[in-house]
Design an enzyme around this catalytic site. Sequence first.
Site, mmCIF file in Angstrom:
data_model
loop_
_atom_site.group_PDB
_atom_site.id
_atom_site.type_symbol
_atom_site.label_atom_id
_atom_site.label_comp_id
_atom_site.label_asym_id
_atom_site.label_seq_id
_atom_site.Cartn_x
_atom_site.Cartn_y
_atom_site.Cartn_z
ATOM 1 N N GLN A 85 -40.769 42.937 -68.288
ATOM 2 C CA GLN A 85 -41.962 41.825 -68.724
ATOM 3 C C GLN A 85 -41.706 41.589 -70.383
ATOM 4 O OE1 GLN A 85 -46.263 42.876 -68.681
ATOM 5 N NE2 GLN A 85 -46.450 40.748 -70.572
ATOM 6 N N HIS A 165 -54.034 44.793 -69.583
ATOM 7 C CA HIS A 165 -52.838 44.945 -69.482
ATOM 8 C C HIS A 165 -52.642 45.157 -67.476
ATOM 9 C CE1 HIS A 165 -48.406 44.843 -69.206
ATOM 10 N NE2 HIS A 165 -48.084 46.399 -68.256
ATOM 11 N N ASP A 180 -44.119 48.540 -64.223
ATOM 12 C CA ASP A 180 -45.268 48.003 -64.850
ATOM 13 C C ASP A 180 -44.114 47.217 -65.880
ATOM 14 O OD1 ASP A 180 -45.789 47.454 -67.775
ATOM 15 O OD2 ASP A 180 -47.321 49.364 -67.981
#
Length: 226
Positions: A85, A165, A180
């Site tokens: 990310q 999150h 993640d």
Amino acid sequence: MEPHRWLPLEANPDFLKQLGIHPDWQFVDVYGMEPELLSMVPRPVCAVLLLFPITEKYETFRTEEEERIKAKGQDVKSSVYFMKQTINNACGTIGLIHAIANNRDKMNFETNSSLKKFLEDSLFMTPEERAKYLETYEAIRVTHESSAHEGQTEAPSIDEKVDLHFIALVNVGGHLYELDGRKPFPINHGETSDDSFLEDAIEVCKKFMERDPEELRFNAIALSAA
């Protein structure tokens, strides 16, 4: 250089449709972690998204976990689709991409699906290359932004710091992986099966909650057969 930043996203059920996925899978709320509440979730379940607060306790755990795995190693199948990310507030969309990408054989995509094209284009990229590709992939960004505006609450400002999150939990080849984009690699949480996946994923969610017992801001949604 200013980091890329998107509007924070709620779990908007129309998002799948907007990305060109047939409605034979749907996101449903997991109302609780007790067996009778889990029994209300339609089966089969192919992914679970967990929304949780990023707290000091969690960040300490995350650093320790990373060091432990780097020292001891872990088994991660090459077929796991994982991306980093690099866009602020894009964790909801990245969680959704992780959920769909690792179940793409079960999904029916529309011919002009922007997500299908993204997955095909990025299949052989590294996690970092996938992140860079998403930064420039307008079709998903536009869908994300319109979905953020359609949420049940007013979308916060694009510059607002959000400490919640999303991560995805998926079953790839009989192992439960936590995906993640803030972490350097997928986390293998051990064996699972199609039948026990929801219960196994919820056990992982419980560990997140146990690490921060004073926190109430946890929410799990399941990608279930419609």
